[in-house]
Design a protein around this motif. Structure first.
Motif, PDB file in Angstrom:
ATOM      1  N   ALA A  91      80.704  25.341  -9.506  1.00  0.00           N
ATOM      2  CA  ALA A  91      80.510  24.499  -8.326  1.00  0.00           C
ATOM      3  C   ALA A  91      81.542  24.831  -7.253  1.00  0.00           C
ATOM      4  O   ALA A  91      81.223  24.894  -6.059  1.00  0.00           O
ATOM      5  N   GLN A  92      82.788  25.064  -7.682  1.00  0.00           N
ATOM      6  CA  GLN A  92      83.835  25.442  -6.732  1.00  0.00           C
ATOM      7  C   GLN A  92      83.477  26.755  -6.045  1.00  0.00           C
ATOM      8  O   GLN A  92      83.724  26.936  -4.858  1.00  0.00           O
ATOM      9  N   LYS A  93      82.871  27.664  -6.799  1.00  0.00           N
ATOM     10  CA  LYS A  93      82.523  28.989  -6.260  1.00  0.00           C
ATOM     11  C   LYS A  93      81.278  28.947  -5.379  1.00  0.00           C
ATOM     12  O   LYS A  93      81.258  29.493  -4.277  1.00  0.00           O
ATOM     13  N   ASP A  94      80.209  28.292  -5.853  1.00  0.00           N
ATOM     14  CA  ASP A  94      78.915  28.382  -5.160  1.00  0.00           C
ATOM     15  C   ASP A  94      78.722  27.332  -4.076  1.00  0.00           C
ATOM     16  O   ASP A  94      77.929  27.515  -3.164  1.00  0.00           O
ATOM     17  N   ARG A  95      79.375  26.211  -4.178  1.00  0.00           N
ATOM     18  CA  ARG A  95      79.353  25.165  -3.159  1.00  0.00           C
ATOM     19  C   ARG A  95      77.936  24.797  -2.722  1.00  0.00           C
ATOM     20  O   ARG A  95      77.123  24.326  -3.492  1.00  0.00           O
ATOM     21  N   ASP A  96      77.610  25.049  -1.416  1.00  0.00           N
ATOM     22  CA  ASP A  96      76.307  24.652  -0.882  1.00  0.00           C
ATOM     23  C   ASP A  96      75.153  25.436  -1.489  1.00  0.00           C
ATOM     24  O   ASP A  96      73.998  25.020  -1.375  1.00  0.00           O
ATOM     25  N   ASP A 106      71.995  16.012  -6.936  1.00  0.00           N
ATOM     26  CA  ASP A 106      72.484  14.915  -6.092  1.00  0.00           C
ATOM     27  C   ASP A 106      73.937  15.079  -5.665  1.00  0.00           C
ATOM     28  O   ASP A 106      74.315  14.660  -4.572  1.00  0.00           O
ATOM     29  N   VAL A 107      74.772  15.643  -6.554  1.00  0.00           N
ATOM     30  CA  VAL A 107      76.211  15.713  -6.282  1.00  0.00           C
ATOM     31  C   VAL A 107      76.739  17.075  -6.718  1.00  0.00           C
ATOM     32  O   VAL A 107      76.416  17.552  -7.806  1.00  0.00           O
ATOM     33  N   VAL A 108      77.561  17.696  -5.864  1.00  0.00           N
ATOM     34  CA  VAL A 108      78.301  18.905  -6.215  1.00  0.00           C
ATOM     35  C   VAL A 108      79.773  18.625  -5.928  1.00  0.00           C
ATOM     36  O   VAL A 108      80.131  18.224  -4.817  1.00  0.00           O
ATOM     37  N   PHE A 109      80.633  18.796  -6.950  1.00  0.00           N
ATOM     38  CA  PHE A 109      82.064  18.552  -6.779  1.00  0.00           C
ATOM     39  C   PHE A 109      82.831  19.687  -7.437  1.00  0.00           C
ATOM     40  O   PHE A 109      82.340  20.361  -8.343  1.00  0.00           O
ATOM     41  N   GLY A 110      84.066  19.914  -6.988  1.00  0.00           N
ATOM     42  CA  GLY A 110      84.822  21.081  -7.438  1.00  0.00           C
ATOM     43  C   GLY A 110      85.856  20.757  -8.502  1.00  0.00           C
ATOM     44  O   GLY A 110      85.925  19.648  -9.042  1.00  0.00           O
ATOM     45  N   THR A 111      86.677  21.755  -8.790  1.00  0.00           N
ATOM     46  CA  THR A 111      87.697  21.615  -9.835  1.00  0.00           C
ATOM     47  C   THR A 111      88.862  20.737  -9.396  1.00  0.00           C
ATOM     48  O   THR A 111      89.628  20.260 -10.232  1.00  0.00           O
TER      49      THR A 111
END
Length: 500
Positions: A91-96, A106-111
């Motif tokens: 998620a941190q790498k791919d983001r949008d 629904d939700v994307v969050f990073g490290t």
């Protein structure tokens, strides 16, 4: 007028892929959700919230995630109110990119912001649109967050997050950030609190544990931390993962050898036995230094079991380079090795190196490496047949225990032992996960040992009491499917691939 019935609590499931750090982060995510009023879904039950805690180390991590998300798309479409969240390194790498490829997320969050998950879920529900929040640095150190630990008797304890190394094959420093250390007092306070709860084994966790202290300028901070753990009454076993050979110092060996509750097991990533490949990987040690560390560890701790990580097929690796790796495996006498075929990761320097190795050659070398690793590990295990060992009884580690009528446990050196439930020689015929048993090894295989004779002794422990308290009111089973070789839950288990 009668009151309306209270709505049932929303359920959750956390699916974990990757290393020990991700497993530990998932314990935090579970703790956050339960603190916010969610309850864990039972096995076989479709959760209202499904959280993927992802890994980005291997190329197939992307395919695995998007495949899983694809399977959930029709489930979500048929389940009003269901939410899907994606966090972790991918998620941190791919983001949008995640919400573009899987718009039903629904939700994307990073490290760096796992603590934001409950708020992001609620915001996505109210606003009826995806929430993507990726921070570039830590807002809150993860260890301050609530935790739902998977084991009553063993626990991970983070001493640092992030990594200052620049290995050319590794994307993790770019996703986890620079190393950030916890103060020793905070770590020891957490360990002491865990021991009060009944935990008797802890694993100190970091991307590069023996670099611990870099932030406050103490090069011997890690060895001091090990010795301080030795002073905590009731703490029976201390492990750590993973150190980096370039920064592994003799004071750590001395602390391991002289601190009784620091276990005689060491996970020391090799990656390659070729000096040329190590240079190309930007690993700041060479074969001779690595073997020198192993020699000094064995001199100070003769019964130490040493495990490692190895990559084959790194760009430019020749047959001669590969043979150098096999030479180190034979010389180091590893009790186990996590072996990998090189995986090109966009964004890493190695991805653009010339002389990428063909998949056919990589596969051939991988199979040959595995054969040598298993030959050495089997030989090392066979030397233990006839020896009496003390085991901490484990939960969920013997997948065939029901069929074989055995239980499973971990020896001091972290080897997995399946033992017969034969209590004829002892008075107490009940053991619980976390209790200690003494057995004699009767058989050796490359990846485990067997003790089929009578149990010599049983020692019921505070950890077993803690397990019994937890299981007296049955909770739903955890859902942890790791995308890399098993680190598993509950701890302790063999080390998973790490950045060291």
């Amino acid at each position: 007028m009668s009151a309306l019935p209270e709505a049932p609590a929303r359920t959750y499931e956390v699916k974990t892929h990757g290393c020990q750090m991700n497993v530990h982060d998932s314990e935090r995510l579970s703790g956050l959700l339960e603190d916010a009023g969610y309850v864990r879904a039972h096995d076989g039950e479709q959760a209202d919230v499904v959280v993927f805690n992802t890994c980005a180390v291997r190329e197939n991590a992307d395919n695995k995630l998007y495949g899983n998300l694809g399977h959930l798309a029709p489930v979500k479409a048929a389940t009003p109110g269901m939410q899907i969240a994606v966090g972790g390194c991918l998620a941190q790498k791919d983001r949008d990119t995640i919400t573009t490829r899987a718009p039903w997320v629904d939700v994307v969050f990073g490290t760096h912001n796992i603590g934001s998950l409950p708020v992001l879920l609620e915001r996505a529900r109210v606003q009826e649109e995806a929430q993507v929040e990726i921070l570039e640095s830590l807002s809150v150190f993860p260890s301050t967050l609530p935790t739902k630990r998977e084991s009553a008797y063993a626990a991970w304890v983070s001493i640092s997050v992030g990594c200052n190394n620049t290995c050319t094959f590794c994307i993790v420093p770019a996703l986890r950030g620079k190393e950030k250390d916890r103060r020793p007092g905070e770590i020891l306070a957490e360990v002491s609190a865990l021991v009060e709860e009944g935990v008797t084994e802890i694993t100190l966790l970091g991307q590069n544990v023996n670099a611990y202290g870099v932030e406050f300028g103490d090069r011997q901070a890690f060895s001091k931390l090990l010795r301080a753990c030795g002073e905590i009454e009731g703490l029976e076993r201390v492990r750590f993962t993973s150190p980096h050979p370039a920064e592994f110092t003799d004071d750590v060996i001395e602390a391991m050898a002289s601190t009784p509750n620091v276990m005689p097991s060491l996970h020391m990533p090799l990656q390659s036995g070729s000096d040329k490949v190590l240079r190309d990987m930007r690993r700041s040690y060479r074969q001779s230094k690595y073997l020198g560390i192993i020699e000094r560890v064995r001199a100070a701790i003769p019964d130490a079991a040493i495990t490692t990580d190895i990559i084959v097929g790194f760009p430019g690796e020749t047959e001669e380079d590969f043979q150098a790796t096999l030479d180190v495996v034979r010389a180091a006498r590893f009790s186990a090795a996590f072996t990998f075929q090189y995986s090109k990761r966009p964004g890493t320097p190695a991805a653009t190196l010339p002389d990428q190795i063909s998949p056919e050659v990589v596969k051939d070398r991988y199979q040959r490496l595995v054969a040598v690793v298993e030959e050495v590990a089997w030989s090392e295990n066979q030397a233990l047949v006839g020896r009496t060992v003390e085991l901490m009884v484990a939960e969920g580690e013997g997948r065939k225990d029901a069929a074989t009528h055995r239980l499973s446990g971990r020896a001091h050196d972290n080897r997995l032992v399946h033992f017969a439930a034969d209590f004829s020689a002892v008075a107490d015929d009940s053991v619980r996960p976390g209790d200690m048993v003494t057995v004699e090894i009767t058989y050796a295989a490359p990846h485990h040992l067997v003790a089929d004779g009578a149990i010599r002794s049983v020692r019921r422990t505070r950890a077993g009491d803690a397990w019994e308290r937890r299981t007296s009111a049955p909770a739903p089973a955890s859902s942890v499917g790791l995308g890399m070789p098993a680190v598993g839950v509950p701890a302790p288990l063999p080390p998973a691939p790490a950045c060291g």
